[in-house]
Motif scaffolding. Structure first.
Motif, PDB file in Angstrom:
ATOM      1  N   LEU A  94       1.079  -1.204   0.001  1.00  0.00           N
ATOM      2  CA  LEU A  94       0.324  -0.082   0.491  1.00  0.00           C
ATOM      3  C   LEU A  94       0.553   1.128   0.322  1.00  0.00           C
ATOM      4  O   LEU A  94       0.336   2.730  -0.189  1.00  0.00           O
ATOM      5  CB  LEU A  94      -1.130   0.119   1.339  1.00  0.00           C
ATOM      6  CG  LEU A  94      -2.217  -1.015   1.192  1.00  0.00           C
ATOM      7  CD1 LEU A  94      -2.348  -2.083   2.696  1.00  0.00           C
ATOM      8  CD2 LEU A  94      -2.943  -1.237   0.215  1.00  0.00           C
ATOM      9  N   LYS A  95       2.070   1.074   0.228  1.00  0.00           N
ATOM     10  CA  LYS A  95       3.200   2.259   0.011  1.00  0.00           C
ATOM     11  C   LYS A  95       3.200   3.661   0.674  1.00  0.00           C
ATOM     12  O   LYS A  95       2.822   4.551   0.937  1.00  0.00           O
ATOM     13  CB  LYS A  95       3.004   2.666  -1.572  1.00  0.00           C
ATOM     14  CG  LYS A  95       3.319   1.693  -2.091  1.00  0.00           C
ATOM     15  CD  LYS A  95       3.316   2.544  -4.051  1.00  0.00           C
ATOM     16  CE  LYS A  95       3.681   0.313  -4.627  1.00  0.00           C
ATOM     17  NZ  LYS A  95       4.253   1.319  -5.948  1.00  0.00           N
ATOM     18  N   GLY A  96       2.531   3.000   2.155  1.00  0.00           N
ATOM     19  CA  GLY A  96       1.982   4.255   2.936  1.00  0.00           C
ATOM     20  C   GLY A  96       0.930   4.891   2.793  1.00  0.00           C
ATOM     21  O   GLY A  96       0.520   6.039   3.791  1.00  0.00           O
ATOM     22  N   LEU A  97      -0.020   4.734   2.380  1.00  0.00           N
ATOM     23  CA  LEU A  97      -0.875   5.135   2.192  1.00  0.00           C
ATOM     24  C   LEU A  97      -2.143   4.523   2.332  1.00  0.00           C
ATOM     25  O   LEU A  97      -2.203   3.473   2.972  1.00  0.00           O
ATOM     26  CB  LEU A  97      -1.786   4.735   0.340  1.00  0.00           C
ATOM     27  CG  LEU A  97      -0.737   5.829  -0.177  1.00  0.00           C
ATOM     28  CD1 LEU A  97      -1.745   5.916  -2.144  1.00  0.00           C
ATOM     29  CD2 LEU A  97      -0.987   7.131   0.027  1.00  0.00           C
ATOM     30  N   ASP A  98      -3.239   5.541   3.387  1.00  0.00           N
ATOM     31  CA  ASP A  98      -4.144   5.056   4.208  1.00  0.00           C
ATOM     32  C   ASP A  98      -5.701   4.216   3.530  1.00  0.00           C
ATOM     33  O   ASP A  98      -5.740   5.340   3.092  1.00  0.00           O
ATOM     34  CB  ASP A  98      -4.638   5.987   5.271  1.00  0.00           C
ATOM     35  CG  ASP A  98      -5.530   5.620   6.565  1.00  0.00           C
ATOM     36  OD1 ASP A  98      -5.522   4.850   6.503  1.00  0.00           O
ATOM     37  OD2 ASP A  98      -6.491   6.251   6.847  1.00  0.00           O
ATOM     38  N   VAL A  99      -5.513   3.605   3.263  1.00  0.00           N
ATOM     39  CA  VAL A  99      -6.411   2.808   2.171  1.00  0.00           C
ATOM     40  C   VAL A  99      -8.315   2.417   2.575  1.00  0.00           C
ATOM     41  O   VAL A  99      -7.629   1.652   3.387  1.00  0.00           O
ATOM     42  CB  VAL A  99      -5.816   2.552   0.763  1.00  0.00           C
ATOM     43  CG1 VAL A  99      -5.062   3.248  -0.042  1.00  0.00           C
ATOM     44  CG2 VAL A  99      -5.691   0.596   1.052  1.00  0.00           C
ATOM     45  N   THR A 100      -9.006   1.772   1.620  1.00  0.00           N
ATOM     46  CA  THR A 100     -10.390   1.487   2.083  1.00  0.00           C
ATOM     47  C   THR A 100      -9.722   0.459   1.098  1.00  0.00           C
ATOM     48  O   THR A 100      -9.737   0.392  -0.617  1.00  0.00           O
ATOM     49  CB  THR A 100     -11.903   1.785   2.266  1.00  0.00           C
ATOM     50  OG1 THR A 100     -11.337   3.400   2.838  1.00  0.00           O
ATOM     51  CG2 THR A 100     -12.307   1.687   2.570  1.00  0.00           C
ATOM     52  N   ARG A 118     -10.081  14.083  -9.120  1.00  0.00           N
ATOM     53  CA  ARG A 118      -9.093  14.333 -10.244  1.00  0.00           C
ATOM     54  C   ARG A 118      -7.891  15.583  -9.621  1.00  0.00           C
ATOM     55  O   ARG A 118      -6.441  14.818 -10.390  1.00  0.00           O
ATOM     56  CB  ARG A 118      -9.222  14.982 -11.398  1.00  0.00           C
ATOM     57  CG  ARG A 118     -10.474  13.698 -11.937  1.00  0.00           C
ATOM     58  CD  ARG A 118     -11.080  14.763 -12.945  1.00  0.00           C
ATOM     59  NE  ARG A 118     -12.212  13.774 -14.082  1.00  0.00           N
ATOM     60  CZ  ARG A 118     -13.319  14.036 -13.765  1.00  0.00           C
ATOM     61  NH1 ARG A 118     -13.973  15.543 -13.471  1.00  0.00           N
ATOM     62  NH2 ARG A 118     -14.276  13.624 -14.612  1.00  0.00           N
ATOM     63  N   ASP A 119      -8.345  16.217  -8.950  1.00  0.00           N
ATOM     64  CA  ASP A 119      -6.929  16.832  -8.215  1.00  0.00           C
ATOM     65  C   ASP A 119      -5.966  16.185  -7.266  1.00  0.00           C
ATOM     66  O   ASP A 119      -4.828  16.888  -7.173  1.00  0.00           O
ATOM     67  CB  ASP A 119      -7.401  18.479  -8.325  1.00  0.00           C
ATOM     68  CG  ASP A 119      -8.277  19.116  -8.686  1.00  0.00           C
ATOM     69  OD1 ASP A 119      -8.410  19.197  -9.826  1.00  0.00           O
ATOM     70  OD2 ASP A 119      -9.091  19.819  -7.646  1.00  0.00           O
ATOM     71  N   ALA A 120      -6.537  15.090  -7.272  1.00  0.00           N
ATOM     72  CA  ALA A 120      -5.810  15.066  -5.872  1.00  0.00           C
ATOM     73  C   ALA A 120      -4.695  13.499  -6.925  1.00  0.00           C
ATOM     74  O   ALA A 120      -4.386  13.027  -6.068  1.00  0.00           O
ATOM     75  CB  ALA A 120      -6.772  14.268  -4.883  1.00  0.00           C
ATOM     76  N   LEU A 121      -5.687  13.059  -7.789  1.00  0.00           N
ATOM     77  CA  LEU A 121      -5.259  12.060  -8.321  1.00  0.00           C
ATOM     78  C   LEU A 121      -3.799  11.600  -8.908  1.00  0.00           C
ATOM     79  O   LEU A 121      -2.593  10.899  -9.125  1.00  0.00           O
ATOM     80  CB  LEU A 121      -5.571  11.898  -9.689  1.00  0.00           C
ATOM     81  CG  LEU A 121      -5.624  10.872 -10.603  1.00  0.00           C
ATOM     82  CD1 LEU A 121      -5.716   9.375  -9.700  1.00  0.00           C
ATOM     83  CD2 LEU A 121      -6.285  10.747 -11.940  1.00  0.00           C
ATOM     84  N   SER A 122      -2.447  13.444  -9.397  1.00  0.00           N
ATOM     85  CA  SER A 122      -1.447  13.110  -9.800  1.00  0.00           C
ATOM     86  C   SER A 122      -0.266  12.993  -8.371  1.00  0.00           C
ATOM     87  O   SER A 122       0.211  12.436  -8.709  1.00  0.00           O
ATOM     88  CB  SER A 122      -0.967  14.357 -10.440  1.00  0.00           C
ATOM     89  OG  SER A 122      -0.866  15.641  -9.135  1.00  0.00           O
ATOM     90  N   ALA A 123      -0.410  12.790  -6.912  1.00  0.00           N
ATOM     91  CA  ALA A 123      -0.132  12.642  -6.457  1.00  0.00           C
ATOM     92  C   ALA A 123      -0.126  11.465  -5.943  1.00  0.00           C
ATOM     93  O   ALA A 123       1.033  10.300  -5.191  1.00  0.00           O
ATOM     94  CB  ALA A 123      -0.448  13.286  -4.940  1.00  0.00           C
ATOM     95  N   VAL A 124      -1.200  10.773  -5.807  1.00  0.00           N
ATOM     96  CA  VAL A 124      -0.982   9.147  -6.186  1.00  0.00           C
ATOM     97  C   VAL A 124      -0.226   8.600  -7.219  1.00  0.00           C
ATOM     98  O   VAL A 124       0.784   7.189  -6.579  1.00  0.00           O
ATOM     99  CB  VAL A 124      -2.780   9.376  -5.795  1.00  0.00           C
ATOM    100  CG1 VAL A 124      -3.137   7.740  -5.322  1.00  0.00           C
ATOM    101  CG2 VAL A 124      -3.402   9.263  -4.405  1.00  0.00           C
ATOM    102  N   ARG A 125      -0.321   9.364  -8.184  1.00  0.00           N
ATOM    103  CA  ARG A 125       0.537   8.537  -8.879  1.00  0.00           C
ATOM    104  C   ARG A 125       1.936   8.705  -9.493  1.00  0.00           C
ATOM    105  O   ARG A 125       2.119   7.859 -10.092  1.00  0.00           O
ATOM    106  CB  ARG A 125      -0.345   8.731 -10.859  1.00  0.00           C
ATOM    107  CG  ARG A 125      -2.080   8.657 -10.868  1.00  0.00           C
ATOM    108  CD  ARG A 125      -2.199   9.459 -12.189  1.00  0.00           C
ATOM    109  NE  ARG A 125      -2.876   7.998 -12.824  1.00  0.00           N
ATOM    110  CZ  ARG A 125      -3.856   8.586 -13.867  1.00  0.00           C
ATOM    111  NH1 ARG A 125      -3.715  10.091 -14.660  1.00  0.00           N
ATOM    112  NH2 ARG A 125      -5.571   8.039 -14.636  1.00  0.00           N
ATOM    113  N   LYS A 126       2.516   9.273  -8.235  1.00  0.00           N
ATOM    114  CA  LYS A 126       3.524   9.155  -7.607  1.00  0.00           C
ATOM    115  C   LYS A 126       3.987   7.465  -7.882  1.00  0.00           C
ATOM    116  O   LYS A 126       5.168   7.409  -7.577  1.00  0.00           O
ATOM    117  CB  LYS A 126       3.697  10.073  -7.307  1.00  0.00           C
ATOM    118  CG  LYS A 126       3.993  11.310  -7.894  1.00  0.00           C
ATOM    119  CD  LYS A 126       4.741  12.938  -6.821  1.00  0.00           C
ATOM    120  CE  LYS A 126       4.087  13.624  -7.190  1.00  0.00           C
ATOM    121  NZ  LYS A 126       4.037  15.302  -6.602  1.00  0.00           N
TER     122      LYS A 126
END
Length: 106
Positions: free
Chosen positions: A49-55, A79-87
């Protein structure tokens, strides 16, 4: 010894209360980012999960857990938050969530 343990456990179990958290109402709708889909549920903090807090959500008619990140009121916010997650997850994409149903948005 067994009877003593059984008696102790019954008293202990009766003294512990567990609060069950109700799932989100099926009618609640929000937007999120799907990072992956897997046939098994990963434990919280799993390195995948690479450190992300996911559901992890799984529709009743599916065998795949869909892992989503974030809760946004509009598709534009997702969509605005997508670019950071795609890293971390280059294949991530925005989705609409309604209960346990997830659908891809464009």
């Amino acid at each position: 010894l067994f009877k003593a343990f059984k008696s102790y456990k019954a008293k202990f179990d009766a003294s512990v209360s567990v609060e069950e958290v109700a799932p989100k109402p099926a009618s609640e709708e929000y937007y999120s980012i799907q990072i992956m889909g897997l046939g098994r549920k990963l434990p919280a903090g799993d390195p995948a999960l690479k450190g992300l807090d996911v559901t992890a959500l799984k529709a009743e008619d599916s065998s795949v857990y869909k892992y989503i990140y974030g809760m946004y009121a509009t598709p534009e916010q997702a969509r605005d938050a997508l670019s950071a997650v795609r890293k971390k997850f280059p294949e991530a994409f925005p989705v609409k969530v309604k209960g346990n149903q997830i659908s891809k948005i464009r």
